[in-house]
Design a protein around this motif. Structure first.
Motif, short mmCIF file in Angstrom:
data_model
loop_
_atom_site.label_atom_id
_atom_site.label_comp_id
_atom_site.label_asym_id
_atom_site.label_seq_id
_atom_site.Cartn_x
_atom_site.Cartn_y
_atom_site.Cartn_z
N UNK A 172 0.38 3.31 -2.35
CA UNK A 172 1.12 3.22 -3.60
C UNK A 172 1.26 4.61 -4.24
N UNK A 173 0.22 5.44 -4.12
CA UNK A 173 0.25 6.73 -4.79
C UNK A 173 1.16 7.76 -4.13
N UNK A 174 1.30 7.75 -2.80
CA UNK A 174 2.13 8.78 -2.15
C UNK A 174 3.58 8.70 -2.60
N UNK A 175 4.00 7.53 -3.06
CA UNK A 175 5.39 7.41 -3.52
C UNK A 175 5.54 7.95 -4.95
N UNK A 176 4.50 8.55 -5.50
CA UNK A 176 4.47 9.10 -6.87
C UNK A 176 5.11 8.17 -7.89
N UNK A 177 4.53 7.00 -8.09
CA UNK A 177 5.13 6.07 -9.06
C UNK A 177 4.90 6.55 -10.49
N UNK A 178 5.82 6.19 -11.37
CA UNK A 178 5.63 6.49 -12.79
C UNK A 178 4.79 5.39 -13.42
N UNK A 179 4.91 4.18 -12.85
CA UNK A 179 4.08 3.06 -13.30
C UNK A 179 3.38 2.49 -12.07
N UNK A 180 2.07 2.36 -12.15
CA UNK A 180 1.33 1.76 -11.05
C UNK A 180 0.71 0.46 -11.54
N UNK A 181 1.03 -0.62 -10.83
CA UNK A 181 0.50 -1.93 -11.19
C UNK A 181 -0.57 -2.31 -10.19
N UNK A 182 -1.71 -2.77 -10.67
CA UNK A 182 -2.77 -3.20 -9.76
C UNK A 182 -3.17 -4.63 -10.12
N UNK A 183 -3.08 -5.52 -9.13
CA UNK A 183 -3.34 -6.94 -9.36
C UNK A 183 -4.73 -7.30 -8.84
N UNK A 184 -5.71 -7.26 -9.70
CA UNK A 184 -7.10 -7.55 -9.31
C UNK A 184 -7.44 -6.90 -7.98
N UNK A 185 -7.25 -5.58 -7.87
CA UNK A 185 -7.34 -4.96 -6.55
C UNK A 185 -8.76 -4.91 -6.01
N UNK A 186 -9.75 -5.03 -6.87
CA UNK A 186 -11.12 -4.85 -6.40
C UNK A 186 -11.93 -6.14 -6.48
N UNK A 187 -11.25 -7.27 -6.74
CA UNK A 187 -11.99 -8.49 -7.03
C UNK A 187 -12.75 -9.02 -5.81
N UNK A 188 -12.26 -8.66 -4.60
CA UNK A 188 -12.93 -9.20 -3.42
C UNK A 188 -14.05 -8.29 -2.92
N UNK A 189 -14.33 -7.21 -3.66
CA UNK A 189 -15.28 -6.23 -3.15
C UNK A 189 -16.62 -6.30 -3.89
N UNK A 190 -17.66 -5.78 -3.26
CA UNK A 190 -18.97 -5.79 -3.91
C UNK A 190 -19.02 -4.71 -4.99
N UNK A 191 -20.05 -4.79 -5.84
CA UNK A 191 -20.12 -3.93 -7.03
C UNK A 191 -20.14 -2.44 -6.66
#
Lengths: 259, 281
Positions: free
Chosen positions: A141-160
């Protein structure tokens, strides 16, 4: 500036997922959308990403209306969604294939370095752990240099542990590109660790219920008094949002936002 | 009480770890040899039984006689004529059937209106055993090459059609969304996401189709041919030459396996990314 005006979404089956969303997010702000399940967080993100169309209202990025997927808007899904037939490097470069080969290669290498996966460029996605896959998807997502980055619970499946590590990577990338970030989460600690502003959402139909400003400097210490106070404030706002509508009618009327 | 508990947990731990070790000890060569053990033992046993006069070997000739028949056919060059004829029929039938199957599968899977229009008819035709078409094909196309190729093409068409349509229908919508987020055009979406996503299932369908191609070439050649491995079978039956029948069967096995291996080798690099070991399919 990302501006959302009286946005509503009613699905074909009559479900009112979102109603009357008004939100302005200045450039480079990080906003956390927090709330229980079914309050329309993901729907809101999909509308901003242009994957779905709103039933009413409008979304604009720097005055430009968003009617479909927009080059200035990037989305990191809840699952990594890497393409299994592309190497890690090709996955990162998926959205910038139109760029000249050399620039593309440099951007990919740089992004992989930023998320700490330099040695994994030539591997297949299936050879990576869940946390590593999600880092690849953030880099994509970052290499496309977005002006707005949306993240949909991106870390919910990961441990603390992994989650904390990914927060660090995300903030490092954000420092560099400084996009506007909207992150959907149900983890209060995540909102306190990342966001400038936490917005609590409320279901039936989904709408914005309360806003908590998080003015602490970064990097943040979750154990610092300011963070703990913010956590308490958000938790009480969440608690409030989960109470039935009748109990919360009085303060809403006081705010003058209903009816 | 604690001692047996520790012992059993030890066993549980060592059992799964020993298995991959043992497999690794057996190299590729050793595993191949192990696979050959059963047919070789059976062949040798039969050879000895016939040589010792325990069995006559009239209807089931010993391996030496089958080998000799095969050698005679190969030395005279006759077998190559038959292999060539069979391969041309399978090749043509496969090419027609597979192309039509891929085209029809891709079209019906992507255009719902077309799917509603033709899929029920195609499914109904699929329920007809392909051999049932033989009399009609002979009436329509005569008895030369055309009905044979047509029969093989029909046999290949259906598994490829069903496989390709199923593969396209089951493409992960989530991956398609990744393409939409990056604003891929319809064409780019097809090339960069749909095509790679359906490739593995399509190749499996093609392999199934090729296998059926060999099945139907036998049927086609048995219904009347002057050359081909199937003709060799029929000729062996009519003139009571079981060694020739067995030689033809062995040729079928070798040619079929070789054709499959060529298909796998040609398409292998395309699906290198896949988790599963394809060559064990």
């Amino acid at each position: 500036m990302l501006s959302i005006q009286s946005l509503s979404k009613t699905y074909a089956d009559g479900t009112r997922a979102l109603e009357g969303i008004d939100l302005d997010v200045p450039n480079a702000e990080i906003v956390a959308l927090i709330g229980g399940s079914g309050c329309g967080k993901t729907t809101l993100l999909r509308l901003i990403a242009g994957l779905d169309h709103p039933s009413a209202g409008r979304i604009a990025l720097d005055g430009e209306p968003i009617t479909g997927p927009h080059p200035g808007v990037g989305l990191v899904f809840q699952e990594p969604r890497l393409l299994p037939w592309l190497t890690v490097a090709d996955n990162v470069g998926f959205g910038i294939e139109h760029q000249p080969k050399r620039e593309r290669r440099e951007r990919i290498a740089h992004a992989l370095e930023r998320v700490g996966l330099v040695g994994h460029a030539g591997r297949w996605p299936r050879e990576l752990s869940g946390g590593q896959q999600q880092r690849v998807s953030i880099a994509r997502a970052f290499v496309a240099s977005p002006r707005v980055l949306l993240l949909d619970e991106p870390f919910s499946a990961l441990d603390a542990f992994t989650r904390k590590d990914l927060h660090r990577h995300l903030l490092a990338l954000w420092e560099e590109v400084r996009p506007t970030v909207l992150i959907v989460t149900h983890d209060v600690a995540e909102a306190v660790a990342l966001a400038d502003r936490a917005i609590v959402m409320r279901p039936h139909p989904g709408h914005l219920d309360d806003t908590v400003v998080l003015p602490m400097r970064r990097p943040r210490d979750p154990a610092a008094p300011a963070s703990e106070a913010a956590t308490r404030t958000i938790l009480s706002a969440l608690d409030h949002s989960l109470r039935p509508r009748d109990a919360s009618r009085a303060p809403q009327l006081a705010g003058g936002s209903s009816f | 009480m604690s001692a047996p508990a520790i012992l059993s947990s030890d066993e549980e731990q060592s059992a799964p770890s020993a298995r991959p070790g043992r497999v690794a000890v057996l190299g590729t060569g050793a595993r191949l040899a192990l696979g050959l053990l059963v047919p070789l033992a059976l062949a040798l046993g039969w050879e000895v039984a016939v040589a010792a006069g325990v069995a006559s070997g009239r209807l089931l000739p010993p391996p030496s006689r089958v080998g000799a028949a095969l050698w005679t056919l190969a030395a005279s060059g006759e077998i190559w004529t038959h292999v060539e004829a069979t391969l041309i029929r399978v090749g043509l039938g496969f090419a027609f059937g597979a192309s039509a199957g891929i085209l029809a599968g891709a079209l019906t899977a992507t255009l719902p209106a077309l799917r509603w229009l033709v899929d029920p008819s195609l499914q109904a035709l699929r329920a007809v055993p392909s051999l049932a078409w033989v009399p009609l094909f002979i009436l329509w196309f005569g008895i030369l090459e055309t009905p044979k190729v047509a029969l093989i093409a029909v046999g290949v068409f259906f598994p490829v059609y069903v496989g390709v349509a199923g593969a396209i229908a089951s493409v992960d919508r989530k991956l398609v969304e990744v393409g939409r987020i990056f604003r891929l055009s319809k064409l780019a979406l097809a090339r960069r996401i749909l095509l790679p996503a359906v490739l593995p299932a399509t190749l499996t369908a093609l392999r199934t189709g090729l296998g059926l191609g060999f099945l139907f070439v036998v049927a086609a050649e048995l219904m009347g041919a002057s050359e081909g491995l199937g003709y060799l079978l029929l000729d062996g039956q009519q003139f009571s030459k079981p060694d020739q029948i067995l030689a033809a069967i062995i040729s079928f096995a070798v040619v079929g396996k070789a054709a499959d291996a060529v298909l796998v080798a040609l398409t292998g690099p395309l699906v290198r990314w896949q988790d599963t070991a394809r060559d064990t399919l």
